[in-house]
Design a protein around this motif. Sequence first.
Motif, PDB file in Angstrom:
ATOM      1  N   MET A 235       7.124  87.815 119.528  1.00 26.35           N
ATOM      2  CA  MET A 235       6.104  88.824 119.214  1.00 26.35           C
ATOM      3  C   MET A 235       4.897  88.649 120.158  1.00 26.35           C
ATOM      4  O   MET A 235       4.324  89.624 120.640  1.00 26.35           O
ATOM      5  CB  MET A 235       5.673  88.649 117.752  1.00 26.35           C
ATOM      6  CG  MET A 235       4.733  89.706 117.241  1.00 26.35           C
ATOM      7  SD  MET A 235       5.599  91.285 117.025  1.00 26.35           S
ATOM      8  CE  MET A 235       4.202  92.339 116.653  1.00 26.35           C
ATOM      9  N   THR A 239       2.513  91.677 122.215  1.00 26.33           N
ATOM     10  CA  THR A 239       1.343  92.242 121.520  1.00 26.33           C
ATOM     11  C   THR A 239       0.487  93.076 122.469  1.00 26.33           C
ATOM     12  O   THR A 239      -0.287  93.921 122.018  1.00 26.33           O
ATOM     13  CB  THR A 239       0.474  91.148 120.878  1.00 26.33           C
ATOM     14  OG1 THR A 239       0.151  90.193 121.876  1.00 26.33           O
ATOM     15  CG2 THR A 239       1.181  90.481 119.717  1.00 26.33           C
ATOM     16  N   ILE A 267       8.659  96.811 108.761  1.00 26.24           N
ATOM     17  CA  ILE A 267       7.674  96.017 109.511  1.00 26.24           C
ATOM     18  C   ILE A 267       6.256  96.593 109.369  1.00 26.24           C
ATOM     19  O   ILE A 267       5.998  97.752 109.693  1.00 26.24           O
ATOM     20  CB  ILE A 267       8.037  95.977 111.016  1.00 26.24           C
ATOM     21  CG1 ILE A 267       9.391  95.298 111.238  1.00 26.24           C
ATOM     22  CG2 ILE A 267       6.947  95.272 111.828  1.00 26.24           C
ATOM     23  CD1 ILE A 267       9.406  93.804 111.024  1.00 26.24           C
ATOM     24  N   THR A 268       5.346  95.734 108.884  1.00 32.60           N
ATOM     25  CA  THR A 268       3.921  96.061 108.897  1.00 32.60           C
ATOM     26  C   THR A 268       3.209  94.945 109.654  1.00 32.60           C
ATOM     27  O   THR A 268       3.462  93.765 109.412  1.00 32.60           O
ATOM     28  CB  THR A 268       3.380  96.201 107.458  1.00 32.60           C
ATOM     29  OG1 THR A 268       3.977  97.362 106.882  1.00 32.60           O
ATOM     30  CG2 THR A 268       1.875  96.351 107.432  1.00 32.60           C
ATOM     31  N   VAL A 269       2.357  95.346 110.597  1.00 31.71           N
ATOM     32  CA  VAL A 269       1.658  94.368 111.433  1.00 31.71           C
ATOM     33  C   VAL A 269       0.155  94.491 111.186  1.00 31.71           C
ATOM     34  O   VAL A 269      -0.399  95.599 111.243  1.00 31.71           O
ATOM     35  CB  VAL A 269       1.940  94.610 112.933  1.00 31.71           C
ATOM     36  CG1 VAL A 269       1.203  93.587 113.794  1.00 31.71           C
ATOM     37  CG2 VAL A 269       3.432  94.563 113.225  1.00 31.71           C
ATOM     38  N   TYR A 340      -0.446  89.279 112.527  1.00 28.82           N
ATOM     39  CA  TYR A 340       0.742  88.785 111.832  1.00 28.82           C
ATOM     40  C   TYR A 340       1.607  89.907 111.288  1.00 28.82           C
ATOM     41  O   TYR A 340       1.142  91.027 111.080  1.00 28.82           O
ATOM     42  CB  TYR A 340       0.363  87.814 110.712  1.00 28.82           C
ATOM     43  CG  TYR A 340      -0.460  88.398 109.590  1.00 28.82           C
ATOM     44  CD1 TYR A 340      -1.843  88.546 109.727  1.00 28.82           C
ATOM     45  CD2 TYR A 340       0.120  88.784 108.385  1.00 28.82           C
ATOM     46  CE1 TYR A 340      -2.615  89.075 108.702  1.00 28.82           C
ATOM     47  CE2 TYR A 340      -0.641  89.300 107.355  1.00 28.82           C
ATOM     48  CZ  TYR A 340      -2.012  89.444 107.513  1.00 28.82           C
ATOM     49  OH  TYR A 340      -2.770  89.973 106.499  1.00 28.82           O
ATOM     50  N   ILE A 341       2.871  89.585 111.110  1.00 29.54           N
ATOM     51  CA  ILE A 341       3.797  90.512 110.455  1.00 29.54           C
ATOM     52  C   ILE A 341       3.772  90.176 108.962  1.00 29.54           C
ATOM     53  O   ILE A 341       3.915  89.003 108.580  1.00 29.54           O
ATOM     54  CB  ILE A 341       5.219  90.381 111.037  1.00 29.54           C
ATOM     55  CG1 ILE A 341       5.239  90.907 112.479  1.00 29.54           C
ATOM     56  CG2 ILE A 341       6.235  91.130 110.170  1.00 29.54           C
ATOM     57  CD1 ILE A 341       6.586  90.828 113.170  1.00 29.54           C
ATOM     58  N   VAL A 415      12.873  91.074 106.239  1.00 29.33           N
ATOM     59  CA  VAL A 415      11.751  90.252 106.689  1.00 29.33           C
ATOM     60  C   VAL A 415      11.601  89.095 105.707  1.00 29.33           C
ATOM     61  O   VAL A 415      11.568  89.303 104.488  1.00 29.33           O
ATOM     62  CB  VAL A 415      10.452  91.086 106.726  1.00 29.33           C
ATOM     63  CG1 VAL A 415       9.265  90.213 107.128  1.00 29.33           C
ATOM     64  CG2 VAL A 415      10.597  92.248 107.695  1.00 29.33           C
ATOM     65  N   CYS A 428       4.432  85.008 112.488  1.00 28.57           N
ATOM     66  CA  CYS A 428       5.480  85.897 111.991  1.00 28.57           C
ATOM     67  C   CYS A 428       6.385  85.107 111.059  1.00 28.57           C
ATOM     68  O   CYS A 428       6.617  83.921 111.277  1.00 28.57           O
ATOM     69  CB  CYS A 428       6.349  86.411 113.145  1.00 28.57           C
ATOM     70  SG  CYS A 428       5.480  87.461 114.304  1.00 28.57           S
TER      71      CYS A 428
END
Lengths: 441, 462
Positions: A235, A239, A267-269, A340-341, A415, A428
């Motif tokens: 990741m 970025t 996926i939420t970042v 972060y995820i 996840v 992550c």
Amino acid sequence: MNNQKWIDYALTQGFEAFEIYQLLEQTKAVSWFEGQRDSFVTSRVLGTSLRGTVNGKLANYSVEDPSDSNMEKVIADMKAQAEAITSDEEAIIRKPEDTDKVESIKNWVKPSNDEIIKMLALVEEKAKNYDPRIVQVAGISWEETKIKRVIVNSNGMNVEDEGYAQLIFAQIAAAENGDVQANYKVQIVEDLSKFDVDKYIDELCGETVKKLGATSLKSGQYPVIMEKGAMTTLMACFTGMFSGDLISKGISPLKESFGKQIFSEKITVIDDPRQQKAISLANYDDEGCPTKEKKVVDKGVFTTILFDSKSAKKMGAESTGNGFRASYNSPVNVAPKNLYIVPGDKDLDALCKDMGDGLVITGLMGMHAGIDFVTSNFSLQCSGYWVKDGKRDHSVSLITMAANFLEFMKSVEEVGSDIEWSYENIACPSIRFTSCAISGE
Amino acid sequence: MLNQKELEKYLSICMRSEADFAEIYEETESSETIKTLNGKLEDVNHVLVQGIGVRLYKGFNSVYGYSNETDENAVLPLLAELVDAIGKKEDGPEVALQEVKYENRHPVKIDFEKVSLEEKHGLLERATDAAFGEDPRIVKVQGTLLNVNQKVQIANSNGRLIGDTRVRTRLMVDAYSQEGDNFQSGLNYNGAGMGLEFYETVTPEEIAKEAVRVALVNLQARDCPSGKMPVVIDNAFGGVIFHEACGHALEATSVSRNSSVFCGKLGQQIASTCVSAVDDGTIPNAWGSQNIDDEGNFQKRRVLIENGILKSYMIDTLNGRRMGMESTSSSRRESYKFEPTSRMSNTFILNGDAEFEELFEGIEKGLYAKKMGGGSVNPQTGEFNFAVREGYMIENGKITYPVRGAALIGNGKDILWNIDKVAKNLERSQGMCGSLSGSIPADVGQPAIRVTSITVGGTANE
């Protein structure tokens, strides 16, 4: 350095605005090898970075000589620099803004030199005695870093903050039948007296011994789980795609994707420079802009572009407080801070069980070479272990994984829950993917 | 810079301790990075680094301290902390320094600090114009010009006082090509331990055109197949294979701690007999050259491997003590913020006797890696990986089509045995090498070589 004198002088020389950024960094490091202290390093460095604008064009200059005797030459050089800029981009030296500051809840307890030495000796002894196949224990070290950051400018900005961190590091190698496997582990230690050395050794040495006898894999498409550390590493390579600077320049692979589905909806970042679990937090970015929590990707949709002041202006937006310097003497650039995820519900064991047969990737190598940022294609050396019927089987090494990052992130199955903040400002959890191209035998 | 009297005083303070050796490294460095996008000057960053690093040894043990503050009020507490850490003593020898003078092997004609920004910007404009003029599919061009001038002074308790000036320049072009939705990039750069006169010999236009060529080839490239296959690695930056896979494992940093695959192998065959390699820090005005290393010893040419036999490691003084061997003048560091250790300078495989065409003969299916990207290695295990920036498939002895996304992985100790042909077209290329003592300029190089089998990681499902 007399800050006000420099600012006043710069303004008389035609600068519209002038900024002084100072970072005082003090470090101590102790390393241990073969039953004795190997090295001791102490430092104190004050770095000063200056920025000023003439007709909206920015000059950058960094100095380590803190005396005022260079002032006239440096300011003259900076003016020539600003006047030579031909890009249309307009730079901004910010005005101060109110913000509620958060304080770190980390409770650092600084150990004495004796306590440090005793712990390093203990780590060496325990690692050597862990398993006869551990053939080498090198690079055991303790590091402490204290920083103080100050930003003042001609618009009345005057902010400062301090940070502190301490960590332990050890590197070992295990060998069996001519096969050598190496491993290291970094751990943040708030209070050395509460440090669980047995758990640390077990994680460091246990994993290394398990890697012995690793074999390659027949090339093919396999279901994969990126273990949390490897996922964080991957990741971190990408970025930059959220950067307003690279998007505005058309270099980011997300240059036309704002508001669109870019990753799986699983996926939420989040980017949160004030995240308390991270090793360091920042109330301001390196331009003095207050920071805030942002959903960069919400259920797979690209919802926030990260900006510093210059890229925000260029795209008609506001800075998100993401103007950071890679080091005190690097220019301000768009960068995430504590990104972060958002973790899910299942731990790694459960992810393996769901996968059935497949590969868990625990280590990635060669990130500076195997990434094509523009297309988001990557091809990286990796290692890990094979999972059979949901359980860890044999170790795997000397393989590569290759994919297109954006495609890969669309193929998320689950996840994991096992997010861990280490010494990096990105984190992550483990993630299970449908499949990935693996090259080996 | 500190004067001789100050240095003698400080070194004498250091030696009133358990230390058997003390060294003060002082540095000032002026560097400038100029960046353009489509020819427009976007950013200039000028950095003035200055400070001292003080090192004391006692046997194998070292203590090191550094600071940007070089006035007595800052230096004395630093020395006191170091003396405390190594063990204080009431008396010790008074150090008297003798300055060593020598002839500069790397003279510079055009000092970048005396040239206007407009002129330096002009070099990048020339590169940009050349790139756009080459092909209408070039849609974006980034240019970067880096200039560095580092002055160092090293004084030690053996009475040695010596200085060096290291100048370098590098021009880099990123060309971006587009055809429909297909967006690719090509990178090229060239540099030397020279001033701006370098661009009279290698022009910005030449550098740009090569970047464009790679960006255009990548438009046509297909995904690379995976698996073990013979690989022909071309010259210049192809030498990164030797740098990563073998060079790092020959540094005393790894060898002295028994963490290299080449430990205890001096005088033994470690490579195929067609392989000879050197690390040469003396080449006039080369990117990785210096007059002296960062411990103040004159740089040398080191024969590492001769006809496959390991002849020498690269050794710094402290690791040399551990190994019971002399320094090979291989001690380097990025700046005073790093304790020096054994590092490479200009490291390359020497010319062999094969014709370039011979390397392709008999390959049924293989990879021709014309341009390599960077890579990395774990010196403990010897495992390495590196990226292919421009590659082609070889089918039945012929180059057939370009491929992208290939990575080469393997083990350093194996690959040296698997080199079966070495051509005659040796060239060097300029890289930045990162390790314990920071990021330093280093040349890699080789003639084209053939490796009988390497694992190629590709993206094609073949």
